[in-house]
Scaffold this active site. Structure first.
Site, PDB file in Angstrom:
ATOM      1  N   ARG A 157       0.815  -1.215   0.000  1.00 31.85           N
ATOM      2  CA  ARG A 157       0.000   0.000   0.000  1.00 31.85           C
ATOM      3  C   ARG A 157       0.853   1.272   0.000  1.00 31.85           C
ATOM      4  O   ARG A 157       1.821   1.390   0.714  1.00 31.85           O
ATOM      5  CB  ARG A 157      -0.893  -0.018   1.236  1.00 31.85           C
ATOM      6  CG  ARG A 157      -1.737   1.209   1.400  1.00 31.85           C
ATOM      7  CD  ARG A 157      -2.943   0.939   2.215  1.00 31.85           C
ATOM      8  NE  ARG A 157      -2.669   0.722   3.622  1.00 31.85           N
ATOM      9  CZ  ARG A 157      -3.631   0.507   4.518  1.00 31.85           C
ATOM     10  NH1 ARG A 157      -4.899   0.474   4.139  1.00 31.85           N
ATOM     11  NH2 ARG A 157      -3.332   0.321   5.766  1.00 31.85           N
ATOM     12  N   ARG A 197       3.154   4.163   4.583  1.00 31.87           N
ATOM     13  CA  ARG A 197       2.900   4.387   6.007  1.00 31.87           C
ATOM     14  C   ARG A 197       3.898   3.626   6.877  1.00 31.87           C
ATOM     15  O   ARG A 197       4.200   2.473   6.615  1.00 31.87           O
ATOM     16  CB  ARG A 197       1.490   3.909   6.357  1.00 31.87           C
ATOM     17  CG  ARG A 197       0.434   4.927   6.045  1.00 31.87           C
ATOM     18  CD  ARG A 197      -0.944   4.333   6.110  1.00 31.87           C
ATOM     19  NE  ARG A 197      -1.197   3.557   7.312  1.00 31.87           N
ATOM     20  CZ  ARG A 197      -2.403   3.106   7.651  1.00 31.87           C
ATOM     21  NH1 ARG A 197      -3.445   3.382   6.890  1.00 31.87           N
ATOM     22  NH2 ARG A 197      -2.566   2.392   8.726  1.00 31.87           N
TER      23      ARG A 197
HETATM   24  P1  AMP Z   1      -5.924   2.403  10.638  1.00 30.37           P
HETATM   25  O1  AMP Z   1      -5.597   3.430   9.619  1.00 30.37           O
HETATM   26  O2  AMP Z   1      -7.400   2.290  10.897  1.00 30.37           O
HETATM   27  O3  AMP Z   1      -5.290   1.076  10.366  1.00 30.37           O
HETATM   28  O4  AMP Z   1      -5.303   2.923  12.021  1.00 30.37           O
HETATM   29  C1  AMP Z   1      -3.918   3.170  12.150  1.00 30.37           C
HETATM   30  C2  AMP Z   1      -3.510   3.184  13.617  1.00 30.37           C
HETATM   31  O5  AMP Z   1      -4.225   4.213  14.324  1.00 30.37           O
HETATM   32  C3  AMP Z   1      -3.812   1.919  14.393  1.00 30.37           C
HETATM   33  O6  AMP Z   1      -2.836   0.908  14.200  1.00 30.37           O
HETATM   34  C4  AMP Z   1      -3.814   2.448  15.814  1.00 30.37           C
HETATM   35  O7  AMP Z   1      -2.502   2.717  16.279  1.00 30.37           O
HETATM   36  C5  AMP Z   1      -4.524   3.802  15.644  1.00 30.37           C
HETATM   37  N1  AMP Z   1      -5.993   3.628  15.749  1.00 30.37           N
HETATM   38  C6  AMP Z   1      -6.914   3.801  14.765  1.00 30.37           C
HETATM   39  N2  AMP Z   1      -8.153   3.553  15.199  1.00 30.37           N
HETATM   40  C7  AMP Z   1      -8.034   3.203  16.503  1.00 30.37           C
HETATM   41  C8  AMP Z   1      -8.948   2.808  17.512  1.00 30.37           C
HETATM   42  N3  AMP Z   1     -10.267   2.708  17.259  1.00 30.37           N
HETATM   43  N4  AMP Z   1      -8.442   2.519  18.736  1.00 30.37           N
HETATM   44  C9  AMP Z   1      -7.142   2.628  19.016  1.00 30.37           C
HETATM   45  N5  AMP Z   1      -6.210   2.973  18.107  1.00 30.37           N
HETATM   46  C10 AMP Z   1      -6.642   3.270  16.862  1.00 30.37           C
END
Ligand code: AMP
Length: 214
Positions: free
Chosen positions: A128, A162
């Protein structure tokens, strides 16, 4: 009654892409906690630095901080009607906090599982890339940009990888999903609020299913 649409799926399942399509085509605001944390971590504060290191390791931010940002964001005018949460809730505590928020906001929760096999997830995540300007998501294997490494819509803008899409963090994120988030599927299933969608198909096919069910 307006709804809170919850998309549940492992990292790389394509939740973000589908959420963006629903926003573009149906005008349903998509709230991505991951995006909000990524924006937040650019600030130079102790909290931002903590968010940054937690994210880079692939671990979860605290439930209370996450709830606070979701509550603040969804209290804005554009979330008066139905809105969609991408990446929230991710733990049992968050699911409980969301029940309270839904009650306060007078909305019902509808959850969707976007299901994708593990080998496919690894490929999607490590391949990605995204545009730092518009957020467009590419994949070096399945959806390469026209010019390698650059956004199709922002000429000269180099795509970024990322920090948490490197292999080590990806493994931690998948384990975290299994341990903390997967149990939420039973939770929503047992209360009759879960629909399962096969996420291992073409983007538009998945979208049609989702749109019909929303
Ligand atoms: P994502 O883009 O949804 O994969 O989120 C990236 C990162 O943001 C995750 O690996 C967590 O470190 C943090 N994060 C996103 N959503 C949450 C959540 N609901 N609870 C806790 N950490 C979150």
């Amino acid at each position: 009654m307006s709804k809170i649409i919850v998309l549940i799926g492992a990292p790389g399942a394509g939740k973000g892409t589908q959420a963006r399509l629903l926003e573009e085509r149906k005008g349903i605001p998509q709230i991505s906690t991951g995006d909000m944390f990524r924006e937040m971590k650019n600030a130079d504060t102790p909290l931002a630095r903590e968010v940054q290191s937690t994210m880079a390791e692939g671990k979860l931010i605290s439930d209370d901080l996450t709830y606070q940002i979701v509550k603040d964001r969804t209290s804005r005018d554009d979330c008066q009607g139905t809105y969609l949460l991408d990446g929230y809730p991710r733990t049992a505590v968050q699911a409980e906090q969301l029940e309270n928020l839904a009650k306060e906001q007078g909305k019902e929760i509808q959850a969707f599982e976007v299901d994708v096999p593990r080998e496919e997830l690894m490929k999607r995540l490590t391949g990605r890339r995204s545009c730092p300007v518009c957020g467009e998501i590419y994949n070096i294997y399945s959806k390469p940009p026209k010019n390698e490494g650059f956004c199709d819509f922002h000429e000269g803008t180099q795509l970024t990888h990322r920090a948490d899409d490197y292999e080590e963090s990806v493994s931690v994120r998948l384990e975290t999903y299994d341990a903390n988030t997967k149990p939420l599927l039973d939770y929503y299933q047992s209360s009759g609020r879960l629909e399962k969608i096969n996420g291992n198909r073409e983007l538009e096919e998945i979208y049609v299913d989702l749109e019909n069910l929303v």
